[in-house]
Design a protein around this motif. Sequence first.
Motif, PDB file in Angstrom:
ATOM      1  N   ARG A  42      74.019 -85.529  85.935  1.00 59.75           N
ATOM      2  CA  ARG A  42      73.274 -85.490  87.195  1.00 59.75           C
ATOM      3  C   ARG A  42      71.873 -84.893  87.051  1.00 59.75           C
ATOM      4  O   ARG A  42      71.123 -84.842  88.029  1.00 59.75           O
ATOM      5  CB  ARG A  42      74.076 -84.682  88.234  1.00 59.75           C
ATOM      6  N   LYS A  62      71.517 -93.177  94.970  1.00 61.30           N
ATOM      7  CA  LYS A  62      70.316 -92.660  94.312  1.00 61.30           C
ATOM      8  C   LYS A  62      69.057 -93.377  94.811  1.00 61.30           C
ATOM      9  O   LYS A  62      67.978 -92.789  94.857  1.00 61.30           O
ATOM     10  CB  LYS A  62      70.428 -92.828  92.799  1.00 61.30           C
ATOM     11  N   GLY A 114      67.325 -91.867  98.045  1.00 58.55           N
ATOM     12  CA  GLY A 114      66.683 -90.564  98.039  1.00 58.55           C
ATOM     13  C   GLY A 114      67.581 -89.476  97.482  1.00 58.55           C
ATOM     14  O   GLY A 114      68.631 -89.742  96.893  1.00 58.55           O
ATOM     15  N   ALA A 115      67.167 -88.249  97.679  1.00 57.17           N
ATOM     16  CA  ALA A 115      67.920 -87.104  97.162  1.00 57.17           C
ATOM     17  C   ALA A 115      69.249 -86.967  97.899  1.00 57.17           C
ATOM     18  O   ALA A 115      69.374 -87.338  99.074  1.00 57.17           O
ATOM     19  CB  ALA A 115      67.100 -85.828  97.325  1.00 57.17           C
ATOM     20  N   SER A 116      70.247 -86.422  97.201  1.00 61.07           N
ATOM     21  CA  SER A 116      71.562 -86.279  97.822  1.00 61.07           C
ATOM     22  C   SER A 116      72.186 -84.939  97.476  1.00 61.07           C
ATOM     23  O   SER A 116      71.963 -84.391  96.395  1.00 61.07           O
ATOM     24  CB  SER A 116      72.491 -87.417  97.401  1.00 61.07           C
ATOM     25  N   THR A 170      72.621 -87.697 102.295  1.00 69.51           N
ATOM     26  CA  THR A 170      71.368 -88.291 101.851  1.00 69.51           C
ATOM     27  C   THR A 170      70.223 -87.763 102.705  1.00 69.51           C
ATOM     28  O   THR A 170      70.362 -87.595 103.917  1.00 69.51           O
ATOM     29  CB  THR A 170      71.428 -89.834 101.957  1.00 69.51           C
ATOM     30  N   GLN A 171      69.102 -87.473 102.058  1.00 67.27           N
ATOM     31  CA  GLN A 171      67.980 -86.836 102.740  1.00 67.27           C
ATOM     32  C   GLN A 171      67.545 -87.611 103.979  1.00 67.27           C
ATOM     33  O   GLN A 171      67.594 -88.840 104.007  1.00 67.27           O
ATOM     34  CB  GLN A 171      66.784 -86.725 101.797  1.00 67.27           C
ATOM     35  N   GLY A 185      62.336 -85.110  99.408  1.00 71.62           N
ATOM     36  CA  GLY A 185      63.574 -84.913  98.673  1.00 71.62           C
ATOM     37  C   GLY A 185      63.745 -83.515  98.118  1.00 71.62           C
ATOM     38  O   GLY A 185      64.830 -82.930  98.162  1.00 71.62           O
ATOM     39  N   ARG A 186      62.656 -82.943  97.606  1.00 69.40           N
ATOM     40  CA  ARG A 186      62.750 -81.592  97.049  1.00 69.40           C
ATOM     41  C   ARG A 186      63.060 -80.578  98.138  1.00 69.40           C
ATOM     42  O   ARG A 186      63.871 -79.661  97.940  1.00 69.40           O
ATOM     43  CB  ARG A 186      61.437 -81.243  96.348  1.00 69.40           C
ATOM     44  N   LEU A 214      66.779 -80.827  98.926  1.00 69.21           N
ATOM     45  CA  LEU A 214      67.647 -80.210  97.926  1.00 69.21           C
ATOM     46  C   LEU A 214      67.604 -78.690  97.997  1.00 69.21           C
ATOM     47  O   LEU A 214      68.573 -78.020  97.610  1.00 69.21           O
ATOM     48  CB  LEU A 214      67.261 -80.694  96.528  1.00 69.21           C
ATOM     49  N   SER A 220      70.516 -77.169  99.751  1.00 73.07           N
ATOM     50  CA  SER A 220      71.848 -77.444  99.202  1.00 73.07           C
ATOM     51  C   SER A 220      72.843 -76.327  99.471  1.00 73.07           C
ATOM     52  O   SER A 220      73.977 -76.570  99.906  1.00 73.07           O
ATOM     53  CB  SER A 220      71.761 -77.698  97.690  1.00 73.07           C
TER      54      SER A 220
END
Length: 473
Positions: free
Chosen positions: A37, A340, A343-345, A393-394, A400-401, A404, A407
């Motif tokens: 990942r 993916k 976007g970010a997940s 998902t974002q 995206g950052r 995350l 999280s």
Amino acid sequence: MSAIASGDLEARLREALGADRIVTGADDLEPFLHEERGLYRGAAKLVVLPRSTEEAARAVAICAEAKVPVVPQGGNTGLVGGAVAGAGEVVISLKRMNRILAVNAADFTMTVEAGAVLETIQNAAEEKGCLFPLSLGAEGSCQIGGNIASNAGGINVLRYGNMRDLVLGLEVVLPDGRVWNGLRALHKDNTGYALKHLFIGSEGTLGIVTKAVLKLFPQPLDRVTALCALDSVEDAPALLISGKARAGEALTAFELMSSFALGLSCAHCGNANPIDGAHPWFVLLELAGSQTAEALRDNMEEMLAEALEADIAKDVVIAQNLEQAATFWRLRERIPEAQKQAGASIKHDVAVPVSLTAEFLREADAVVSQALPGTRICAFGHLGDGNIHYNLTQPQDMDGREFLERSKQMNGIVHDVVDRLGGSFSAEHGIGLLKVAELASRKDPVELDLMRRLKAAIDPSGVMNPGKVLSAI
């Protein structure tokens, strides 16, 4: 490296095993430092590639004498950082120990080395008219030793159980270099503690699995696959209950997918949704067994007709051939890859009692949406055993950052719901590095104490895959 210089250790390993068993060059090390990942990166400067149990044991004994930690590594497909080696640690890769040693169709057993790739094992069983039922997305590259170390699940747990249910015997290199030979093809052995279960699911923290005796099953004569559309997630457990009642053990798979998850996969694979119309939930189910294709299809048609009549299912499509069935399964299996592209997940591998899956999804959706409006929820998984991959998902209007960075917060609120429902925050992916803090904060203190005592008893120097599962002994 603590007790001796790294150069001295390398020299001793080369002398004991041969130069071709040792990897030190930067380019050659690269595949062993990769993590699936991208959350971690290995820092090991030395990898050992044994070709036998004896060589693996020799390497571990040399490292143990030097008090140098070792990290077992299989196909490197894990999702929690369980095979990541830090600076000063030595990777023991099982990739060269990949032989199928024996297939016994009369006993329905197979003996394999730990580096055998899962798909190779499946094919070897099929050649003898047998089935090894473990099946998961990484089966073309994951190794059976890693499957055992992580107690892998997959799509057939409903019928056959997870990896713990598919292992009869093990051979394991212990942290001091001794070898425990529990490689017995017995279904019954009441001669004391079932030691194999200590190592199944231990993520390489108690020893290195080098060989295994696996349980095989008769190869199903045929399979029938169907996709069902539901208007409510509450209908999914009802469909499962009716399917079990009518089909019994022939119901081998029961996979839940949200509309968002299936939509992502359809777009990624270039396929239209097999079912027309807007529906919030879908179930992919399969019947397989000793019945003829006609009998299985009749059973599926009757089961789904009842579901439609009872208004449990809104629409159904039964695969007309193997190609269409493969398309259905490809859509399910490509969901993580497809996500993916969106976007970010933030991912969650959770389990709750099957009867509470709908309640979990309702509660989790509510708290996630309240905490971070616009989050797109990509929920899918093995409803037959209560394992849901609850991935976030974002939001489309968020970087995206930045997403995350939330999280820890999102993990906390999702796992709080899981805890309230008596579930598990790690259903099949394990703990590794990623979830050590979660385990320490959420596991019952008595359980944690017992786990630490076991680790200290078997690996008193703490040299076997340190930092994984338990932060300290």
